[in-house]
Write a protein that holds these residues in place. Structure first.
Motif, PDB file in Angstrom:
ATOM      1  N   THR A  67      37.303 -19.641  38.744  1.00 25.20           N
ATOM      2  CA  THR A  67      37.412 -18.267  39.226  1.00 25.20           C
ATOM      3  C   THR A  67      38.555 -17.523  38.532  1.00 25.20           C
ATOM      4  OG1 THR A  67      38.914 -18.830  41.052  1.00 25.20           O
ATOM      5  CG2 THR A  67      36.551 -18.928  41.510  1.00 25.20           C
ATOM      6  N   CYS A  68      38.391 -16.206  38.464  1.00 23.48           N
ATOM      7  CA  CYS A  68      39.416 -15.296  37.943  1.00 23.48           C
ATOM      8  C   CYS A  68      39.471 -14.083  38.861  1.00 23.48           C
ATOM      9  CB  CYS A  68      39.065 -14.801  36.543  1.00 23.48           C
ATOM     10  SG  CYS A  68      39.054 -16.046  35.262  1.00 23.48           S
ATOM     11  N   ALA A  69      40.642 -13.442  38.915  1.00 24.71           N
ATOM     12  CA  ALA A  69      40.816 -12.279  39.783  1.00 24.71           C
ATOM     13  C   ALA A  69      40.700 -10.952  39.039  1.00 24.71           C
ATOM     14  CB  ALA A  69      42.170 -12.352  40.491  1.00 24.71           C
ATOM     15  N   THR A  70      40.802 -10.975  37.703  1.00 28.54           N
ATOM     16  CA  THR A  70      40.788  -9.720  36.944  1.00 28.54           C
ATOM     17  C   THR A  70      39.862  -9.812  35.732  1.00 28.54           C
ATOM     18  OG1 THR A  70      42.556 -10.286  35.385  1.00 28.54           O
ATOM     19  CG2 THR A  70      43.231  -9.359  37.526  1.00 28.54           C
ATOM     20  N   VAL A 105      28.358 -15.811  34.046  1.00 29.73           N
ATOM     21  CA  VAL A 105      29.540 -15.158  34.619  1.00 29.73           C
ATOM     22  C   VAL A 105      29.050 -14.245  35.739  1.00 29.73           C
ATOM     23  CG1 VAL A 105      29.586 -13.310  32.881  1.00 29.73           C
ATOM     24  CG2 VAL A 105      31.638 -13.798  34.199  1.00 29.73           C
ATOM     25  N   ILE A 106      29.693 -14.370  36.900  1.00 28.89           N
ATOM     26  CA  ILE A 106      29.422 -13.488  38.030  1.00 28.89           C
ATOM     27  C   ILE A 106      30.603 -12.541  38.109  1.00 28.89           C
ATOM     28  CG2 ILE A 106      29.052 -13.329  40.511  1.00 28.89           C
ATOM     29  CD1 ILE A 106      28.032 -16.251  40.376  1.00 28.89           C
ATOM     30  N   LEU A 107      30.331 -11.261  37.914  1.00 30.31           N
ATOM     31  CA  LEU A 107      31.387 -10.263  37.767  1.00 30.31           C
ATOM     32  C   LEU A 107      31.311  -9.202  38.850  1.00 30.31           C
ATOM     33  CD1 LEU A 107      31.276  -9.153  34.028  1.00 30.31           C
ATOM     34  CD2 LEU A 107      33.322  -9.844  35.244  1.00 30.31           C
ATOM     35  N   ASP A 108      32.441  -8.925  39.473  1.00 32.39           N
ATOM     36  CA  ASP A 108      32.505  -7.775  40.369  1.00 32.39           C
ATOM     37  C   ASP A 108      32.517  -6.529  39.490  1.00 32.39           C
ATOM     38  OD1 ASP A 108      32.830  -6.123  42.565  1.00 32.39           O
ATOM     39  OD2 ASP A 108      34.939  -6.589  42.856  1.00 32.39           O
ATOM     40  N   TYR A 109      31.798  -5.517  39.924  1.00 25.01           N
ATOM     41  CA  TYR A 109      31.760  -4.275  39.151  1.00 25.01           C
ATOM     42  C   TYR A 109      33.107  -3.561  39.188  1.00 25.01           C
ATOM     43  CZ  TYR A 109      30.370   0.373  37.635  1.00 25.01           C
ATOM     44  OH  TYR A 109      30.276   1.571  36.968  1.00 25.01           O
ATOM     45  N   LYS A 110      33.728  -3.524  40.365  1.00 30.73           N
ATOM     46  CA  LYS A 110      35.007  -2.829  40.541  1.00 30.73           C
ATOM     47  C   LYS A 110      36.149  -3.825  40.451  1.00 30.73           C
ATOM     48  CE  LYS A 110      35.037   1.550  41.933  1.00 30.73           C
ATOM     49  NZ  LYS A 110      35.381   2.603  41.027  1.00 30.73           N
ATOM     50  N   LEU A 111      36.771  -3.888  39.301  1.00 29.35           N
ATOM     51  CA  LEU A 111      37.941  -4.744  39.096  1.00 29.35           C
ATOM     52  C   LEU A 111      39.098  -3.872  38.642  1.00 29.35           C
ATOM     53  CD1 LEU A 111      36.247  -7.637  37.095  1.00 29.35           C
ATOM     54  CD2 LEU A 111      37.199  -7.827  39.399  1.00 29.35           C
ATOM     55  N   PRO A 112      40.330  -4.257  38.987  1.00 24.53           N
ATOM     56  CA  PRO A 112      41.469  -3.471  38.514  1.00 24.53           C
ATOM     57  C   PRO A 112      41.627  -3.580  36.997  1.00 24.53           C
ATOM     58  CG  PRO A 112      42.213  -5.431  39.714  1.00 24.53           C
ATOM     59  CD  PRO A 112      40.723  -5.386  39.818  1.00 24.53           C
ATOM     60  N   ILE A 150      28.082  -8.001  40.791  1.00 22.47           N
ATOM     61  CA  ILE A 150      28.059  -7.811  42.238  1.00 22.47           C
ATOM     62  C   ILE A 150      28.928  -6.609  42.591  1.00 22.47           C
ATOM     63  CG2 ILE A 150      27.540 -10.191  42.886  1.00 22.47           C
ATOM     64  CD1 ILE A 150      30.509 -10.671  43.321  1.00 22.47           C
ATOM     65  N   SER A 151      28.475  -5.829  43.572  1.00 20.26           N
ATOM     66  CA  SER A 151      29.234  -4.647  43.958  1.00 20.26           C
ATOM     67  C   SER A 151      28.692  -4.026  45.228  1.00 20.26           C
ATOM     68  CB  SER A 151      29.182  -3.604  42.846  1.00 20.26           C
ATOM     69  OG  SER A 151      29.873  -2.439  43.243  1.00 20.26           O
ATOM     70  N   GLY A 152      29.563  -3.295  45.900  1.00 22.41           N
ATOM     71  CA  GLY A 152      29.146  -2.504  47.040  1.00 22.41           C
ATOM     72  C   GLY A 152      28.579  -1.165  46.606  1.00 22.41           C
ATOM     73  N   LEU A 153      28.593  -0.884  45.305  1.00 22.48           N
ATOM     74  CA  LEU A 153      28.182   0.415  44.770  1.00 22.48           C
ATOM     75  C   LEU A 153      26.959   0.303  43.868  1.00 22.48           C
ATOM     76  CD1 LEU A 153      31.771   1.303  43.556  1.00 22.48           C
ATOM     77  CD2 LEU A 153      30.742   2.114  45.672  1.00 22.48           C
ATOM     78  N   VAL A 154      26.009  -0.532  44.240  1.00 19.45           N
ATOM     79  CA  VAL A 154      24.869  -0.825  43.364  1.00 19.45           C
ATOM     80  C   VAL A 154      24.148   0.427  42.880  1.00 19.45           C
ATOM     81  CG1 VAL A 154      22.622  -1.966  43.227  1.00 19.45           C
ATOM     82  CG2 VAL A 154      24.534  -3.111  44.328  1.00 19.45           C
ATOM     83  N   GLU A 155      23.908   1.382  43.774  1.00 17.92           N
ATOM     84  CA  GLU A 155      23.167   2.585  43.391  1.00 17.92           C
ATOM     85  C   GLU A 155      23.896   3.372  42.309  1.00 17.92           C
ATOM     86  OE1 GLU A 155      24.201   2.035  46.631  1.00 17.92           O
ATOM     87  OE2 GLU A 155      22.344   1.051  47.205  1.00 17.92           O
ATOM     88  N   ASP A 164      38.205  -9.500  42.495  1.00 11.90           N
ATOM     89  CA  ASP A 164      39.601  -9.302  42.895  1.00 11.90           C
ATOM     90  C   ASP A 164      39.836  -9.663  44.367  1.00 11.90           C
ATOM     91  OD1 ASP A 164      38.009  -7.061  43.422  1.00 11.90           O
ATOM     92  OD2 ASP A 164      39.723  -5.715  43.483  1.00 11.90           O
ATOM     93  N   GLN A 165      38.777  -9.946  45.114  1.00 10.83           N
ATOM     94  CA  GLN A 165      38.927 -10.357  46.512  1.00 10.83           C
ATOM     95  C   GLN A 165      38.874 -11.879  46.601  1.00 10.83           C
ATOM     96  OE1 GLN A 165      35.651  -8.245  48.330  1.00 10.83           O
ATOM     97  NE2 GLN A 165      36.995  -6.560  48.922  1.00 10.83           N
ATOM     98  N   ALA A 166      39.979 -12.471  47.044  1.00 11.16           N
ATOM     99  CA  ALA A 166      40.077 -13.932  47.118  1.00 11.16           C
ATOM    100  C   ALA A 166      38.976 -14.536  47.988  1.00 11.16           C
ATOM    101  CB  ALA A 166      41.457 -14.338  47.645  1.00 11.16           C
ATOM    102  N   GLY A 167      38.630 -13.880  49.096  1.00 12.60           N
ATOM    103  CA  GLY A 167      37.604 -14.406  49.994  1.00 12.60           C
ATOM    104  C   GLY A 167      36.247 -14.533  49.316  1.00 12.60           C
ATOM    105  N   ILE A 168      35.896 -13.552  48.500  1.00 19.59           N
ATOM    106  CA  ILE A 168      34.607 -13.589  47.769  1.00 19.59           C
ATOM    107  C   ILE A 168      34.637 -14.710  46.729  1.00 19.59           C
ATOM    108  CG2 ILE A 168      33.069 -12.298  46.227  1.00 19.59           C
ATOM    109  CD1 ILE A 168      33.027 -10.616  48.564  1.00 19.59           C
ATOM    110  N   ARG A 169      35.762 -14.821  46.011  1.00 16.70           N
ATOM    111  CA  ARG A 169      35.882 -15.900  45.011  1.00 16.70           C
ATOM    112  C   ARG A 169      35.713 -17.257  45.673  1.00 16.70           C
ATOM    113  NH1 ARG A 169      40.447 -13.017  43.376  1.00 16.70           N
ATOM    114  NH2 ARG A 169      41.835 -14.689  44.087  1.00 16.70           N
TER     115      ARG A 169
END
Length: 121
Positions: free
Chosen positions: A31-34, A50-57, A80-85, A10-15
């Motif tokens: 790329t997709c945002a959601t 597929v590379i997926l952010d864990y936290k998506l809206p 990928i996520s900031g909350l890996v643990e 959902d972050q354009a910069g990461i995409r």
């Protein structure tokens, strides 16, 4: 033939960063945002990864994985996520998830992980 990778964040910069890095490495990137966009895309087009952010809206990365598994859409996934643990245990049951990468990530690290899952053309 180039390998196809779908980047979902959902972050354009990461995409944009991942698209640039992976395109440079010789992959075809969309790329997709959601999570909903990603599911629609993955139902229509076969991807090599597929590379997926864990936290998506609305529909998070794990929910996307569960839908893919339920629909027998066999595509390797990197989360990928900031909350890996917090979610690494939840990913152990999935056959689709090949790697979990924490944010912020090192571009070379993510490149080598992705090449390990999908070899470049």
């Amino acid at each position: 033939m180039k390998k196809n990778i779908l980047v979902v964040d959902d972050q354009a910069g990461i995409r944009m960063l991942l698209e640039d890095v992976l395109t440079y490495e010789g992959f075809e990137v969309k790329t997709c945002a959601t999570g909903m966009e990603a599911l629609t895309e993955l139902r229509q087009v076969p991807y090599d990864l597929v590379i997926l952010d864990y936290k998506l809206p609305v529909l998070d990365g794990m929910e996307v994985i569960r839908h893919l598994e339920a629909e027998n859409i066999d595509v390797p996934a990197v989360l990928i996520s900031g909350l890996v643990e917090e979610f690494s245990e939840a990913t152990e049951d999935s056959q689709l998830i090949k790697a979990v990468i924490g944010k912020p990530f090192n571009v070379q690290e993510i490149g080598s992980v992705i090449k390990g899952v999908v070899s470049p053309p």
